[in-house]
Design a protein around this motif. Structure first.
Motif, mmCIF file in Angstrom:
data_model
loop_
_atom_site.group_PDB
_atom_site.id
_atom_site.type_symbol
_atom_site.label_atom_id
_atom_site.label_comp_id
_atom_site.label_asym_id
_atom_site.label_seq_id
_atom_site.Cartn_x
_atom_site.Cartn_y
_atom_site.Cartn_z
ATOM 1 N N LEU A 15 0.828 -1.207 0.000
ATOM 2 C CA LEU A 15 0.000 0.000 0.000
ATOM 3 C C LEU A 15 0.864 1.260 0.000
ATOM 4 C CD1 LEU A 15 -2.733 -1.097 2.570
ATOM 5 C CD2 LEU A 15 -3.108 -0.619 0.143
ATOM 6 N N LEU A 16 1.913 1.252 0.814
ATOM 7 C CA LEU A 16 2.802 2.417 0.881
ATOM 8 C C LEU A 16 3.536 2.617 -0.438
ATOM 9 C CD1 LEU A 16 4.223 1.963 4.489
ATOM 10 C CD2 LEU A 16 2.631 3.730 3.718
ATOM 11 N N ASP A 17 3.959 1.504 -1.053
ATOM 12 C CA ASP A 17 4.606 1.596 -2.367
ATOM 13 C C ASP A 17 3.650 2.200 -3.396
ATOM 14 O OD1 ASP A 17 6.991 0.590 -1.511
ATOM 15 O OD2 ASP A 17 6.727 -1.406 -2.371
ATOM 16 N N SER A 18 2.408 1.745 -3.379
ATOM 17 C CA SER A 18 1.426 2.252 -4.344
ATOM 18 C C SER A 18 1.164 3.735 -4.122
ATOM 19 C CB SER A 18 0.110 1.470 -4.221
ATOM 20 O OG SER A 18 0.299 0.122 -4.604
ATOM 21 N N MET A 19 1.064 4.152 -2.875
ATOM 22 C CA MET A 19 0.850 5.559 -2.578
ATOM 23 C C MET A 19 2.028 6.400 -3.054
ATOM 24 S SD MET A 19 -0.817 5.303 1.241
ATOM 25 C CE MET A 19 -0.697 7.065 1.498
ATOM 26 N N GLU A 20 3.243 5.878 -2.829
ATOM 27 C CA GLU A 20 4.431 6.629 -3.228
ATOM 28 C C GLU A 20 4.532 6.726 -4.749
ATOM 29 O OE1 GLU A 20 8.549 7.240 -0.996
ATOM 30 O OE2 GLU A 20 8.219 5.172 -1.628
ATOM 31 N N ARG A 21 4.196 5.661 -5.451
ATOM 32 C CA ARG A 21 4.207 5.701 -6.920
ATOM 33 C C ARG A 21 3.144 6.669 -7.447
ATOM 34 N NH1 ARG A 21 7.513 1.629 -8.759
ATOM 35 N NH2 ARG A 21 7.856 -0.120 -7.313
ATOM 36 N N ALA A 22 1.997 6.697 -6.794
ATOM 37 C CA ALA A 22 0.939 7.617 -7.215
ATOM 38 C C ALA A 22 1.380 9.064 -7.040
ATOM 39 C CB ALA A 22 -0.335 7.350 -6.417
ATOM 40 N N GLU A 23 2.026 9.355 -5.907
ATOM 41 C CA GLU A 23 2.528 10.710 -5.665
ATOM 42 C C GLU A 23 3.584 11.086 -6.697
ATOM 43 O OE1 GLU A 23 3.929 10.477 -1.689
ATOM 44 O OE2 GLU A 23 1.920 10.509 -0.786
ATOM 45 N N ALA A 24 4.464 10.137 -7.038
ATOM 46 C CA ALA A 24 5.511 10.411 -8.025
ATOM 47 C C ALA A 24 4.902 10.675 -9.399
ATOM 48 C CB ALA A 24 6.481 9.228 -8.094
ATOM 49 N N ASP A 25 3.921 9.867 -9.796
ATOM 50 C CA ASP A 25 3.282 10.056 -11.096
ATOM 51 C C ASP A 25 2.540 11.383 -11.157
ATOM 52 O OD1 ASP A 25 4.264 7.661 -11.976
ATOM 53 O OD2 ASP A 25 2.403 6.531 -11.657
ATOM 54 N N LEU A 26 1.917 11.769 -10.057
ATOM 55 C CA LEU A 26 1.220 13.048 -10.011
ATOM 56 C C LEU A 26 2.208 14.203 -10.148
ATOM 57 C CD1 LEU A 26 -1.538 14.428 -9.587
ATOM 58 C CD2 LEU A 26 -1.051 14.427 -7.127
ATOM 59 N N SER A 27 3.335 14.119 -9.432
ATOM 60 C CA SER A 27 4.352 15.182 -9.506
ATOM 61 C C SER A 27 4.944 15.283 -10.906
ATOM 62 C CB SER A 27 5.467 14.911 -8.490
ATOM 63 O OG SER A 27 4.967 14.958 -7.172
#
Length: 317
Positions: free
Chosen positions: A69-81
């Motif tokens: 879950l934390l990995d997915s959240m971090e990837r989502a934040e990176a893709d958004l940025s």
């Protein structure tokens, strides 16, 4: 999610007290949140073995899902940025002393010019702890080191990239033309067997490597001075009070006022950066990493620094 993160932290750190300390919570607050998580899950998550707590198999299942879950959240934040035209945000960087002094000032200057909206928060940390804390998500990026024969711990969620290779040599007080001292007779590490040494504290990778280098040369070093501050090592050597094994990176931003002698086999330490795989597309973290690597590539050659000091190259048998 907050409670799941606390369970994950407990799996990493081992005790509620350590979790509370690292996250600035009270131990009672951590215990209360974990009890609530246990009630929500409907299964026992913690079991007591004497005076220690351990995670049940069910808790381990939750920890594994929390990582995902934390990995997915971090990837989502990176893709958004990555969709934004400006690189911004905050990058938390952990770095050890010599890399901080040699590489970080230039990297920060480059970042100010290229990405003025980016904020970098730096903390000086010993490499072993910094790697652990980056894997645990308390830092975004780490500059760490690895000494010959002493592998730094590998974390599956970290991506490593070599920053530079740093020669290790014997540092000796400069020769005084008006007075002959016992240091002046040293041209090989074996010659320093009877001299006082300065080393990093026991437990540091550099200390283990330095002791092994001396033992391989046939003697046990007389370690009279212990400090993690390599600038203090330099001062003790330059003042004629000790000898030391120092990396060339120490001289990247200062004049060398002592003698150095090459070591058998020309050993080097590896300096590297590491970041989580889940943040590999984060523009801010990537920008900091690239600037660190740019600065490492632009460091002056160690041979240029040798013009400022006497270099002893021991003859081979």
């Amino acid at each position: 999610m907050r409670r799941l993160r606390l369970l994950r932290e407990l799996s990493l750190r081992g005790t509620i007290a350590e979790v509370a300390y690292e996250l600035s919570y009270s131990p009672s607050s951590v215990s209360q949140q974990l009890s609530l998580l246990e009630a929500e899950a409907g299964v026992k998550l913690l079991q007591r073995n004497g005076r220690t707590l351990s995670l049940t198999p069910q808790a381990q299942v939750l920890v594994a899902h929390t990582e995902q879950l934390l990995d997915s959240m971090e990837r989502a934040e990176a893709d958004l940025s990555a969709t934004l035209s400006t690189v911004s945000g905050t990058v938390r960087l952990a770095v050890f002393q010599t890399a901080m002094l040699a590489i970080l000032p230039g990297a920060l200057g480059q970042l100010r010019q290229q990405h003025p909206h980016l904020r970098v928060e730096m903390s000086q940390q010993e490499p072993e702890r910094a790697l652990h804390e980056t894997a645990a998500r308390n830092f975004d990026l780490v500059v760490a080191e690895q000494y010959p024969g002493h592998a730094a711990r590998h974390f599956e969620n970290l991506d490593r990239r070599t920053l530079t290779h740093d020669a290790l040599r014997l540092a000796l007080p400069a020769t005084d033309p008006t007075e002959v001292s016992e240091f002046d007779r040293v041209i090989r590490i074996e010659d320093a067997a009877h001299l006082p040494w300065v080393m990093e504290p026991v437990g540091a990778a550099s200390r283990h490597w330095a002791e092994q280098a001396c033992r391989t040369a046939g003697f046990e070093p007389d370690v009279r001075y212990e400090t993690a501050d390599l600038q203090a090592h330099v001062q003790l050597v330059e003042s004629g009070n000790a000898v030391a094994l120092l990396p060339d990176l120490v001289w990247a931003q200062r004049r060398r006022g002592l003698r150095i002698a090459d070591l058998p086999g020309a050993p080097v330490r590896t300096v590297f950066t590491a970041m989580r795989h889940s943040s590999e597309r984060n523009p801010a973290i990537l920008a900091v990493r690239e600037c660190l690597h740019d600065q490492a590539q632009s460091l002056p050659s160690p041979h240029a620094a040798e013009r400022n000091a006497e270099v002893v190259t021991p003859a081979t048998d």
